[in-house]
Design a protein around this motif. Sequence first.
Motif, mmCIF file in Angstrom:
data_model
loop_
_atom_site.group_PDB
_atom_site.id
_atom_site.type_symbol
_atom_site.label_atom_id
_atom_site.label_comp_id
_atom_site.label_asym_id
_atom_site.label_seq_id
_atom_site.Cartn_x
_atom_site.Cartn_y
_atom_site.Cartn_z
ATOM 1 N N ARG A 3 30.503 42.557 55.982
ATOM 2 C CA ARG A 3 29.704 42.481 54.758
ATOM 3 C C ARG A 3 30.588 42.895 53.588
ATOM 4 O O ARG A 3 31.191 43.970 53.627
ATOM 5 C CB ARG A 3 28.495 43.405 54.869
ATOM 6 N N VAL A 4 30.642 42.053 52.557
ATOM 7 C CA VAL A 4 31.555 42.325 51.449
ATOM 8 C C VAL A 4 30.825 42.333 50.122
ATOM 9 O O VAL A 4 29.773 41.706 49.954
ATOM 10 C CB VAL A 4 32.703 41.288 51.389
ATOM 11 N N LEU A 6 31.851 41.494 46.097
ATOM 12 C CA LEU A 6 32.878 40.780 45.347
ATOM 13 C C LEU A 6 32.680 41.002 43.856
ATOM 14 O O LEU A 6 31.584 40.814 43.325
ATOM 15 C CB LEU A 6 32.802 39.279 45.664
ATOM 16 N N ALA A 9 33.701 37.024 40.499
ATOM 17 C CA ALA A 9 33.501 35.739 41.176
ATOM 18 C C ALA A 9 33.613 34.538 40.251
ATOM 19 O O ALA A 9 33.768 33.406 40.723
ATOM 20 C CB ALA A 9 32.146 35.714 41.878
ATOM 21 N N LEU A 18 35.550 33.629 46.707
ATOM 22 C CA LEU A 18 34.157 33.322 47.044
ATOM 23 C C LEU A 18 34.073 32.055 47.897
ATOM 24 O O LEU A 18 33.313 32.010 48.877
ATOM 25 C CB LEU A 18 33.330 33.161 45.768
ATOM 26 N N ALA A 21 35.088 32.940 51.390
ATOM 27 C CA ALA A 21 34.114 33.827 52.031
ATOM 28 C C ALA A 21 32.877 33.060 52.476
ATOM 29 O O ALA A 21 32.313 33.327 53.553
ATOM 30 C CB ALA A 21 33.722 34.947 51.067
ATOM 31 N N ILE A 27 32.104 36.364 57.836
ATOM 32 C CA ILE A 27 31.558 37.074 56.675
ATOM 33 C C ILE A 27 30.059 36.819 56.672
ATOM 34 O O ILE A 27 29.606 35.697 56.446
ATOM 35 C CB ILE A 27 32.193 36.586 55.358
ATOM 36 N N SER A 29 27.565 38.573 54.856
ATOM 37 C CA SER A 29 26.863 38.680 53.573
ATOM 38 C C SER A 29 27.864 38.972 52.466
ATOM 39 O O SER A 29 28.869 39.652 52.677
ATOM 40 C CB SER A 29 25.791 39.772 53.616
ATOM 41 N N ILE A 30 27.568 38.415 51.288
ATOM 42 C CA ILE A 30 28.417 38.586 50.103
ATOM 43 C C ILE A 30 27.521 39.030 48.963
ATOM 44 O O ILE A 30 26.577 38.325 48.596
ATOM 45 C CB ILE A 30 29.110 37.263 49.718
ATOM 46 N N SER A 32 27.771 39.574 45.151
ATOM 47 C CA SER A 32 28.614 39.316 43.988
ATOM 48 C C SER A 32 28.057 40.085 42.797
ATOM 49 O O SER A 32 26.876 39.963 42.468
ATOM 50 C CB SER A 32 28.654 37.817 43.680
ATOM 51 N N LEU A 45 24.775 34.658 50.203
ATOM 52 C CA LEU A 45 25.240 35.131 48.900
ATOM 53 C C LEU A 45 24.086 35.712 48.093
ATOM 54 O O LEU A 45 23.058 35.064 47.890
ATOM 55 C CB LEU A 45 25.876 33.985 48.107
ATOM 56 N N LEU A 194 40.466 38.028 52.882
ATOM 57 C CA LEU A 194 39.441 38.099 53.921
ATOM 58 C C LEU A 194 40.009 38.581 55.245
ATOM 59 O O LEU A 194 39.315 39.271 56.008
ATOM 60 C CB LEU A 194 38.770 36.738 54.080
#
Length: 233
Positions: A3-4, A6, A9, A18, A21, A27, A29-30, A32, A45, A194
């Motif tokens: 889980r990241v 960012l 973006a 992005l 990812a 990955i 979940s992102i 932003s 996202l 990543l």
Amino acid sequence: MTRVVLFGATGMVGQGVLREALLDGNITSILSIGRRPSGKEDPKLSEVILKDPSDLSSLGGQITGIDACLYCLGTSAMGMSEKEYTVITKEMTLKVADSLLSANPAMRFLFVSGDRTDARSRTMWARVKGETENELMARSPAGAFMFRPGLIEPMHGIQGQRSLPYRAAYAAAPLLRCLRLPITNTEALGRALLQIAKGGAAAASAAGAAGKHIFDNADINRLAASAALTGAV
């Protein structure tokens, strides 16, 4: 599964990160965080729009359970005073790092810096970025990783820098590559970040960068190649 969060973006580097990812099945979940929406929609996202992206005080539980921060927020030093550039490049970055590390002590913090970054440099931007790198590594000796790309070519429809010097550099990229000057692209840089976001020191070791927490342009390209070889993306 990783889980990241960012930052940046909508910039050239962040757009590349992005994209990679969203394509990376590991990955999950992102999140932003920025001043403007990315324009992308994807089930994994989530976006938070903040006037000041370094002030995370309103986010509460949204910034817990994060495995890695991909910090791609930045600006050109052209036309800026050292004080102005320090606020954006150093003070905002460290404020974000402090908030996220407080909520996620084991989190990896990945900072996109630049070729020739050095805290002892006489060049203002290189010195400020170098000071920022040093502060981040002091805060998280095991989890902070610095990326120092050279010229970054935009790929997959991403808009590059529009100034005349950058347009000339993009046009000359094949020649510069033949001269073995430091060049990468948005896809490779995204994949490299990543790899470290997911695997940390183990991923660095697998790409021939054992023990490194500062990755130069050649390291970045090796990390990206390692991702392609392992089918990580």
